[in-house]
Design a protein around this motif. Structure first.
Motif, PDB file in Angstrom:
ATOM      1  N   PRO A 285      45.518  27.839  43.512  1.00 56.73           N
ATOM      2  CA  PRO A 285      44.000  27.337  43.859  1.00 56.73           C
ATOM      3  C   PRO A 285      43.312  28.297  43.464  1.00 56.73           C
ATOM      4  O   PRO A 285      42.958  29.437  43.240  1.00 56.73           O
ATOM      5  CB  PRO A 285      43.966  26.985  45.126  1.00 56.73           C
ATOM      6  CG  PRO A 285      44.733  28.503  45.826  1.00 56.73           C
ATOM      7  CD  PRO A 285      45.688  28.408  44.845  1.00 56.73           C
ATOM      8  N   ALA A 286      41.939  27.788  42.282  1.00 59.73           N
ATOM      9  CA  ALA A 286      41.633  28.575  41.922  1.00 59.73           C
ATOM     10  C   ALA A 286      39.846  29.194  42.810  1.00 59.73           C
ATOM     11  O   ALA A 286      40.108  28.636  43.243  1.00 59.73           O
ATOM     12  CB  ALA A 286      40.488  28.408  40.760  1.00 59.73           C
ATOM     13  N   VAL A 287      39.743  30.289  42.804  1.00 61.01           N
ATOM     14  CA  VAL A 287      38.838  31.234  43.122  1.00 61.01           C
ATOM     15  C   VAL A 287      37.369  30.951  41.814  1.00 61.01           C
ATOM     16  O   VAL A 287      37.476  30.954  40.953  1.00 61.01           O
ATOM     17  CB  VAL A 287      38.983  31.991  43.250  1.00 61.01           C
ATOM     18  CG1 VAL A 287      38.227  33.725  43.824  1.00 61.01           C
ATOM     19  CG2 VAL A 287      39.971  32.812  43.743  1.00 61.01           C
ATOM     20  N   ARG A 288      36.377  30.077  42.695  1.00 60.74           N
ATOM     21  CA  ARG A 288      34.681  30.465  42.167  1.00 60.74           C
ATOM     22  C   ARG A 288      34.176  31.341  41.872  1.00 60.74           C
ATOM     23  O   ARG A 288      33.539  31.408  43.144  1.00 60.74           O
ATOM     24  CB  ARG A 288      34.032  28.812  43.289  1.00 60.74           C
ATOM     25  CG  ARG A 288      35.300  27.019  43.089  1.00 60.74           C
ATOM     26  CD  ARG A 288      33.937  26.883  43.883  1.00 60.74           C
ATOM     27  NE  ARG A 288      34.297  26.791  45.541  1.00 60.74           N
ATOM     28  CZ  ARG A 288      33.004  26.663  46.451  1.00 60.74           C
ATOM     29  NH1 ARG A 288      32.550  25.294  46.021  1.00 60.74           N
ATOM     30  NH2 ARG A 288      32.995  27.638  47.805  1.00 60.74           N
ATOM     31  N   VAL A 289      33.702  31.792  40.531  1.00 62.46           N
ATOM     32  CA  VAL A 289      33.261  32.951  40.182  1.00 62.46           C
ATOM     33  C   VAL A 289      32.179  32.416  40.049  1.00 62.46           C
ATOM     34  O   VAL A 289      32.204  32.146  38.459  1.00 62.46           O
ATOM     35  CB  VAL A 289      34.135  34.389  40.093  1.00 62.46           C
ATOM     36  CG1 VAL A 289      33.318  34.958  39.438  1.00 62.46           C
ATOM     37  CG2 VAL A 289      35.779  34.365  41.169  1.00 62.46           C
ATOM     38  N   VAL A 290      31.255  32.747  40.396  1.00 61.22           N
ATOM     39  CA  VAL A 290      30.216  32.646  39.316  1.00 61.22           C
ATOM     40  C   VAL A 290      28.883  33.684  39.087  1.00 61.22           C
ATOM     41  O   VAL A 290      29.176  35.026  40.041  1.00 61.22           O
ATOM     42  CB  VAL A 290      29.153  31.775  40.628  1.00 61.22           C
ATOM     43  CG1 VAL A 290      27.318  31.906  40.057  1.00 61.22           C
ATOM     44  CG2 VAL A 290      28.745  30.324  41.029  1.00 61.22           C
ATOM     45  N   LEU A 291      28.872  33.715  37.695  1.00 62.98           N
ATOM     46  CA  LEU A 291      28.215  34.805  37.224  1.00 62.98           C
ATOM     47  C   LEU A 291      26.902  34.960  37.100  1.00 62.98           C
ATOM     48  O   LEU A 291      25.756  33.873  36.510  1.00 62.98           O
ATOM     49  CB  LEU A 291      29.290  35.831  36.172  1.00 62.98           C
ATOM     50  CG  LEU A 291      28.269  36.807  35.175  1.00 62.98           C
ATOM     51  CD1 LEU A 291      28.312  37.882  35.527  1.00 62.98           C
ATOM     52  CD2 LEU A 291      29.077  37.185  34.131  1.00 62.98           C
TER      53      LEU A 291
END
Length: 902
Positions: free
Chosen positions: A456-462
């Motif tokens: 499952p993809a981890v949502r990373v916001v930069l």
């Protein structure tokens, strides 16, 4: 004269004595030193304990004498500390001949550790004769006495670590039959992988040592004459081992009973919890050595970490202006175990804590190279870098340790490796070309380790897409443990570009020349970019609100990274912020505006000025000169680049810059920026220089007076901030919210330090990428030094140091010996070149390079950086050779020696 500070040290073991050696070498504040020594001996060398079985002399192990302590005015009380009364700052003690109380201003716990005794029936040293610990001189004497008794021939050692194998060696030398019992699958399981440990086991068995691994002790059986049998269980089978002598060597536990009694905070594994100054939860109590729990988790059981802690604590107590901080130690060690050379080394403690030495190639972004040939084994672990290079993290060496020290230095310095360097290092200094070719052109290639598509993809916001944000992305897309869906909020109209090379824009005037990535690269890596400004963070919903030219909205996150960078600081000078013709020096838009203004300048003066004589200010001055403007630099400090250079280097730089036509004003206070009444355009600047008021006609003014972290988003969502602003982060770059991180110029490491340079941001990005994408690697950020080398208007300038404390404590500004305690300064100034190296006098007579300044003599900059970062001790002529530089002729070096008069 100030009253001396009363420092009481509880414990006079090796680390306690090293602390004393540093404290008596000279301090900024006067100290009155008292030591409470529980053992009947003064400090002695426990590392060489096994040699006691040969010389049987306590004086051979002694680290100091009673005469030395008297000479240094150190009072020693032979007693055991029984209680600490924190409210009255007193220590109660009790000994064979004395008891009482002593007051302190600062108290140091150097109580060390005690051996761990497993909870096994019959395993006790105070009831059955023949069962011993392996810790003190009294233990050695008791073991010798037992071994010399008639009929005592069979011995066992519980524990197959470093000390256990040392004990086994001592018993073999006493002509006993020895069995080592180890619960783990391998010997030295804390330092060696399976291959290295198995090779060591075979070698030790050849010399007559019996080794049993994966054994569980069930019971120790004794009679009136002493220990007789050990009941063991291995792989479900029970057996009995006959013994006459038994040594327990199963690790250590910190002696923190005094700390528990007075309710100091403890680490998760015991020991006194300390910060980077070795200070406990009580601001007047410190801990050092095996009783200190750094960052509340790590208790070191080796000599070198204790020595490094003692050096920092001596600075904290006696020379606080030096600003020394402890950032952890690596556990590198090299020794000869029963004739077998074994070494384990790493860049920092994480190499062992997270068992990186056990990793296989491709695991968590590691690149592993190993060679097993006969009885020799070499395994090196590298980190793959986005640039394609490698960084040596650590390794294991068995019977191939000639280059151990150089490998340690490479690992600690973090130098990037390219081409065949990794292969040559793996094979070692004696490899033949054929071996290296076999590794470069392997017959079999390793298969991929992990299928990340199924995760499952981890949502990373930069938030923020400057240079450090892009370095973070480069590292994130290389991670192997977690799949990530990455979104970037980019406030500027351009993708990440190289701000370090900003001044070159005045020549090529091409955004593409500065660009660090392209839209194609982002698309290839499945990274979404939203050109918008983040306006708020909703921590409870894990959402970021944004507004941009193409609309507004919200984006959800699992992990949020703030890489918002910094904003230029504009001093509160009348007219500076509101007058047309005044520019910042930060973005491509700033550069375009300066170029346009310079092109439209048609006045008789065509004169410009820069407020700020630091790195960026001088870069701006160079740009204005190239635009054909008469250029002035205003610096409020007494010399240029005051954050990196001393007064001598600053004056030399000033002269060389002025020879190019730039006018430099130092000790300047800008009073007001004046403008035309009709147009509001800048016309002049009024300033004080050497207490005289001047007015300078101007058509353009650039402000370069430092930076301030852009932490408004963090303030808006109530994250903890640092003392000087910025988002307070820990060693994982994690903020007070466990799902929000900060990196680069907006991050305040340990709540105090905000770095404004490229290299610290890149190092933070590497750690944060691992924290988010490969958490098992356990990378931690331990701070950065501020070393920098650049060419300013044709002048080569460099400033380097072992850590940020070199600059924070203003050590780089010291010009003469002993301006600061134990500081030794050596410099050379001639023909436009300046070299100044600053050393620390070590108790043993050696020197340690702390840092230095180089002007127009920077050929050996990287080598000097490596020497200072590695903490290498220098002896004899080494410091002098370093000061004179790589091009000095022998005759010149000889002339620097004072001639003897006969």
């Amino acid at each position: 004269m100030a009253m001396p500070k009363r420092v009481v040290i509880i414990g006079h073991g090796p680390v306690g004595h090293i602390l004393l050696e540093h404290l008596v070498e000279g301090t900024e504040v006067p100290l009155e030193l008292t030591v409470i020594c529980e053992e009947p001996h003064l400090a002695y060398n426990r590392v060489a304990m096994t040699s006691y079985f040969q010389h049987r002399s306590a004086s051979e192990l002694a680290m100091c004498s009673a005469e030395w302590l008297v000479e240094k005015n150190v009072q020693v009380i032979f007693a055991r500390a029984t209680q600490i009364q924190r409210s009255s700052r007193r220590v109660t003690y009790e000994g064979p001949l004395v008891r009482g109380e002593i007051e302190y201003d600062e108290l140091v716990l150097a109580t060390g550790s005690s051996p761990f005794v497993p909870n096994v029936s019959g395993l006790t040293t105070d009831r059955a004769p023949g069962i011993f610990l392996y810790r003190t001189i009294e233990d050695m004497e008791a073991i010798l006495a037992r071994a010399q008794q008639k009929g005592v021939r069979k011995a066992a050692v519980i524990g197959g670590g470093l000390l256990g194998l040392e004990a086994a060696k001592a018993l073999l030398d006493l002509q006993m039959k020895v069995t080592v019992l180890e619960a783990a699958p391998t010997l030295m399981s804390a330092q060696l992988d399976m291959t290295g440990a198995e090779l060591l086991r075979k070698r030790l068995m050849k010399i007559g040592l019996d080794i049993e691994t994966q054994v569980n002790l069930q019971e120790v059986l004794s009679n009136a004459s002493g220990v007789r049998f050990i009941r063991l269980e291995k792989e479900g089978q029970e057996s009995f081992l006959e013994v006459d002598l038994l040594i327990i060597s199963c690790g250590i536990r910190p002696r923190d009973e005094l700390a528990r009694q007075c309710q100091l905070e403890l680490g998760t594994r015991g020991g006194v919890k300390v910060d980077g100054c070795l200070r406990s939860s009580d601001p007047h109590i410190y801990a050092v050595g095996e009783v200190a729990s750094y960052e509340s988790g790590m208790v070191y059981g080796l000599w070198k970490p204790g020595s490094e802690q003692a050096e920092v604590l001596a600075g904290t107590l006696g020379s606080p202006s030096a600003g020394l901080r402890y950032h952890g130690s690596d556990l590198s060690t090299k020794l000869k175990l029963l004739g077998v050379n074994v070494a384990s080394f790493g860049a920092n403690a994480e190499f062992w804590q997270h068992r990186i030495f056990d990793c296989q190639d491709g695991q968590a972004n590691w690149c592993v190279r190993s060679v097993l040939e006969g009885n020799k084994y070499r395994k090196l672990v590298f980190r793959r870098l986005p640039s394609g290079g490698r960084k040596l993290v650590g390794g294991i060496l068995v019977e191939s340790v000639e280059d151990y020290q150089s490998l340690c230095d490479v690992a600690r310095c973090g130098r990037e490796l390219w081409g065949l360097e990794t292969v040559v290092m793996t094979h070692g200094p004696r490899a033949n070309p054929g071996q290296i070719e076999d590794m470069v052109y392997p017959r079999d290639f390793p298969a991929p380790v992990l299928d990340m598509a199924a995760m499952p993809a981890v949502r990373v916001v930069l938030v923020g897409y400057g240079p450090v944000g892009h370095v973070l992305l480069q590292n994130l897309v290389e991670q192997r443990e977690r799949r990530m869906a990455i979104t970037v909020l980019c406030e500027e109209p351009h993708l990440a570009y190289n701000r370090v090379a900003m001044t070159s824009y005045f020549q090529h005037r091409s955004v593409c020349e500065l660009a660090m990535c392209s839209p194609d690269w982002l698309q290839e890596k499945n990274i979404q970019v939203i050109f918008a400004r983040a306006t708020s963070i909703k921590r409870s919903h894990k959402q970021v609100t944004y507004e941009g030219p193409s609309g507004s909205g919200e984006v959800g996150y699992d992990e949020l990274v703030l890489a918002t960078g910094s904003a230029p600081f504009v001093p509160p000078v009348p007219g500076l912020a509101s007058t047309a013709g005044v520019f910042l020096y930060r973005t491509i838009e700033d550069m375009d505006a300066i170029i346009a203004r310079a092109g439209s300048a048609r006045g008789t003066t065509r004169r410009a000025a820069v407020v700020g004589g630091g790195l960026l200010g001088l870069e701006a001055a160079k740009a204005l000169l190239d635009l054909g403007l008469e250029t002035h630099v205003f610096e409020s400090a007494p010399h240029l680049m005051p954050s990196q250079l001393d007064s001598v280097a600053g004056e030399l730089l000033k002269k060389q810059i002025e020879s190019l036509g730039c006018v430099v004003h130092v000790n300047v206070q800008l009073q007001e920026v004046l403008s035309e009444d009709s147009s509001g355009e800048i016309c002049a600047a009024r300033y004080l220089e050497n207490e005289s008021e001047w007015t300078l006609d101007l058509e353009l003014l650039v402000v370069s007076c430092g930076i301030r972290p852009r932490d408004e988003l963090a303030r808006g969502c109530d994250l903890d901030l640092g003392e000087r602003g910025g988002v307070k982060v820990d060693d994982f770059l994690r903020s007070s919210d466990p799902h929000i991180y900060a990196v680069g110029e907006v991050a305040s490491h340990e709540g105090g330090m905000v770095y404004g340079l490229w290299k610290p941001g890149s190092e933070q990005a590497e750690v944060l990428a691992s924290t988010l994408g490969s958490p098992s690697a356990g990378l931690r950020y331990h701070g950065s030094d501020l070393s920098t080398k650049l060419k300013l208007m044709g002048v080569n300038v460099a400033s380097f140091g072992e850590s940020a404390a070199f600059w924070h404590g203003k050590t780089y500004q010291v010009l003469h010996d002993d301006e600061k305690p134990c500081i030794c300064v050596r410099s050379v100034l001639e023909e436009g070149c300046y070299r100044k190296l600053i050393f620390k006098r070590m108790p043993g007579g050696s020197r340690k390079l702390l840092g230095g300044i180089l002007v127009n003599s920077t050929d050996d900059y990287h080598a000097l950086c490596d020497v200072s970062r590695c903490g290498k001790e220098l002896w004899g002529l080494e410091p002098m050779v370093l000061v004179e530089g790589p091009r000095v002729v022998p005759g010149r070096l000889e002339q620097s020696f004072p001639q003897a008069r006969l």
